[in-house]
Write a protein that holds these residues in place. Structure first.
Motif, PDB file in Angstrom:
ATOM      1  N   ARG A  13      -2.312 -12.927  -5.084  1.00 57.98           N
ATOM      2  CA  ARG A  13      -2.368 -12.307  -3.758  1.00 57.98           C
ATOM      3  C   ARG A  13      -1.362 -13.006  -2.847  1.00 57.98           C
ATOM      4  NH1 ARG A  13      -8.530 -13.803  -4.370  1.00 57.98           N
ATOM      5  NH2 ARG A  13      -7.336 -15.629  -5.051  1.00 57.98           N
ATOM      6  N   ILE A  15       1.148 -13.134   0.681  1.00 56.96           N
ATOM      7  CA  ILE A  15       1.555 -12.749   2.033  1.00 56.96           C
ATOM      8  C   ILE A  15       3.044 -13.044   2.167  1.00 56.96           C
ATOM      9  CG2 ILE A  15       1.322 -13.224   4.498  1.00 56.96           C
ATOM     10  CD1 ILE A  15      -1.509 -14.256   3.922  1.00 56.96           C
ATOM     11  N   THR A  17       5.756 -12.870   5.250  1.00 57.03           N
ATOM     12  CA  THR A  17       6.037 -12.535   6.642  1.00 57.03           C
ATOM     13  C   THR A  17       7.463 -12.003   6.765  1.00 57.03           C
ATOM     14  OG1 THR A  17       6.830 -14.754   7.263  1.00 57.03           O
ATOM     15  CG2 THR A  17       4.456 -14.333   7.437  1.00 57.03           C
ATOM     16  N   LYS A  37      -0.375  -8.623  -5.761  1.00 56.26           N
ATOM     17  CA  LYS A  37      -0.845  -7.783  -4.671  1.00 56.26           C
ATOM     18  C   LYS A  37      -0.247  -8.361  -3.390  1.00 56.26           C
ATOM     19  CE  LYS A  37      -5.341  -7.238  -6.931  1.00 56.26           C
ATOM     20  NZ  LYS A  37      -6.811  -7.407  -6.762  1.00 56.26           N
ATOM     21  N   VAL A  39       1.003  -8.446   0.783  1.00 61.57           N
ATOM     22  CA  VAL A  39       0.758  -8.084   2.169  1.00 61.57           C
ATOM     23  C   VAL A  39       2.109  -7.961   2.857  1.00 61.57           C
ATOM     24  CG1 VAL A  39      -0.244  -8.787   4.373  1.00 61.57           C
ATOM     25  CG2 VAL A  39      -1.478  -9.244   2.245  1.00 61.57           C
ATOM     26  N   SER A  41       4.138  -7.651   6.159  1.00 69.02           N
ATOM     27  CA  SER A  41       3.837  -8.049   7.531  1.00 69.02           C
ATOM     28  C   SER A  41       5.108  -8.238   8.349  1.00 69.02           C
ATOM     29  CB  SER A  41       3.027  -9.356   7.538  1.00 69.02           C
ATOM     30  OG  SER A  41       2.639  -9.697   8.855  1.00 69.02           O
ATOM     31  N   LEU A  65      -0.362  -5.591   7.210  1.00 70.07           N
ATOM     32  CA  LEU A  65      -1.059  -6.344   8.249  1.00 70.07           C
ATOM     33  C   LEU A  65      -0.008  -6.848   9.235  1.00 70.07           C
ATOM     34  CD1 LEU A  65      -3.630  -8.465   6.171  1.00 70.07           C
ATOM     35  CD2 LEU A  65      -4.123  -6.481   7.611  1.00 70.07           C
ATOM     36  N   LEU A  78      -3.825 -12.527  10.536  1.00 73.10           N
ATOM     37  CA  LEU A  78      -3.116 -12.191   9.296  1.00 73.10           C
ATOM     38  C   LEU A  78      -3.784 -12.854   8.099  1.00 73.10           C
ATOM     39  CD1 LEU A  78      -0.722 -11.095   7.622  1.00 73.10           C
ATOM     40  CD2 LEU A  78       0.577 -13.124   8.342  1.00 73.10           C
ATOM     41  N   THR A  82      -6.017 -10.817   5.227  1.00 73.51           N
ATOM     42  CA  THR A  82      -5.661 -10.877   3.806  1.00 73.51           C
ATOM     43  C   THR A  82      -6.868 -11.277   2.963  1.00 73.51           C
ATOM     44  OG1 THR A  82      -3.384 -11.487   4.346  1.00 73.51           O
ATOM     45  CG2 THR A  82      -4.141 -11.967   2.111  1.00 73.51           C
ATOM     46  N   TYR A  86      -8.245  -8.878   0.085  1.00 72.75           N
ATOM     47  CA  TYR A  86      -7.973  -9.272  -1.292  1.00 72.75           C
ATOM     48  C   TYR A  86      -8.897 -10.361  -1.822  1.00 72.75           C
ATOM     49  CZ  TYR A  86      -3.535  -6.641  -1.364  1.00 72.75           C
ATOM     50  OH  TYR A  86      -2.579  -5.655  -1.351  1.00 72.75           O
ATOM     51  N   ILE A  89      -6.068 -15.924  -1.115  1.00 77.13           N
ATOM     52  CA  ILE A  89      -4.609 -16.010  -1.016  1.00 77.13           C
ATOM     53  C   ILE A  89      -4.109 -16.973  -2.086  1.00 77.13           C
ATOM     54  CG2 ILE A  89      -2.639 -16.620   0.456  1.00 77.13           C
ATOM     55  CD1 ILE A  89      -4.558 -16.267   2.872  1.00 77.13           C
TER      56      ILE A  89
END
Length: 255
Positions: A13, A15, A17, A37, A39, A41, A65, A78, A82, A86, A89
């Motif tokens: 998972r 993120i 940015t 997976k 995110v 952003s 997000l 954020l 997440t 999910y 992270i």
């Protein structure tokens, strides 16, 4: 290490940015292609939606997000969003950055300097600290997108360079502090990449020609030149790397 191939990110998972365009978008695409997976952003949802849609069309999984990284409460949201979506992270890519000032340091005003340092350094610390408890659960990875501007002086982006050098130090410090929790923290220092963010540095034909002539690989970079390195640093292939800076600049800093 598992029997699966060392670059596999299946089920991870992530993120990313600043992933509505440029380097962040390329990283999101590459990680999703490797099974993560992701995110998507950036500040505006409408800029992120096409990226998530393209990932879905390619068979990947992505959610949107929005987050302005300069706002503490949005960073918190954020990370929380997440985890809610999910369940945790595994990868944090700190890519979003700003550079509101071009010119000598002697002429920068306090507001512009504060904006550079707050968005490019303090916000990364916010992101890392909020994500840390979740990254620690399974042994996660942080990738900070810095710049070769942090390695050498510049006549027009000195403040940006200072912030990017600080990101090197941030990666080293967090890598040392969080290593016992099996959290790895590494930096990438890109050279000149063909993005909207760096457009002022590559769109001028004379300036670009000079850069290409002084770069051993004789070209500027594309976002995809960075995305594979970011995916590598987040993958099992880099399981014994932390606190490092990987320079990806076509050789310009060695020439």
């Amino acid at each position: 290490m598992s029997a699966r191939h060392p670059f596999d990110l299946t089920g991870k998972r992530a993120i990313i940015t600043g992933s509505s365009k440029g380097i962040g978008r390329a990283i999101a695409m590459t990680m999703a292609d490797l099974g993560a997976k992701v995110v998507i952003s950036s500040r505006k949802r409408e800029a992120c939606e096409p990226v998530a849609q393209e990932i879905s069309e390619r068979g990947g999984e992505a959610i949107v997000l929005p987050c302005n990284i300069s706002r503490r409460e949005e960073v918190t949201a954020l990370i929380a969003g997440t985890v809610e979506a999910y369940g945790g992270i595994d990868i944090l890519v700190c890519n979003a950055a700003v550079n509101p000032y071009y010119g000598p340091l002697a002429e920068i005003d306090d507001g512009a300097f504060d904006k550079v340092m707050n968005s490019n350094v303090r916000s990364n610390l916010w992101l890392c600290r909020d994500a840390q408890p979740h990254l620690a659960k399974n042994g996660g990875a942080v990738v900070i997108i810095s710049s070769i501007a942090g390695l050498r002086a510049s006549d027009n982006i000195g403040a940006y360079g200072i912030s990017k050098a600080a990101d090197f130090a941030l990666a080293r410090q967090l890598g040392a502090e969080w290593g016992p929790q099996n959290i790895r923290v590494n930096c990438i220092a890109p050279g000149l990449i063909r993005t909207d963010f760096a457009r002022a540095l590559w769109e001028d034909p004379q300036r670009r020609s000079l850069r290409e002539e002084t770069t051993p690989l004789r070209r500027i970079g594309d976002p995809e030149d960075i995305s594979g390195v970011a995916a590598f640093l987040a993958s099992p292939a880099a399981a014994f790397m932390t606190g490092t800076v990987v320079t990806v600049d076509g050789g310009v800093t060695i020439a």
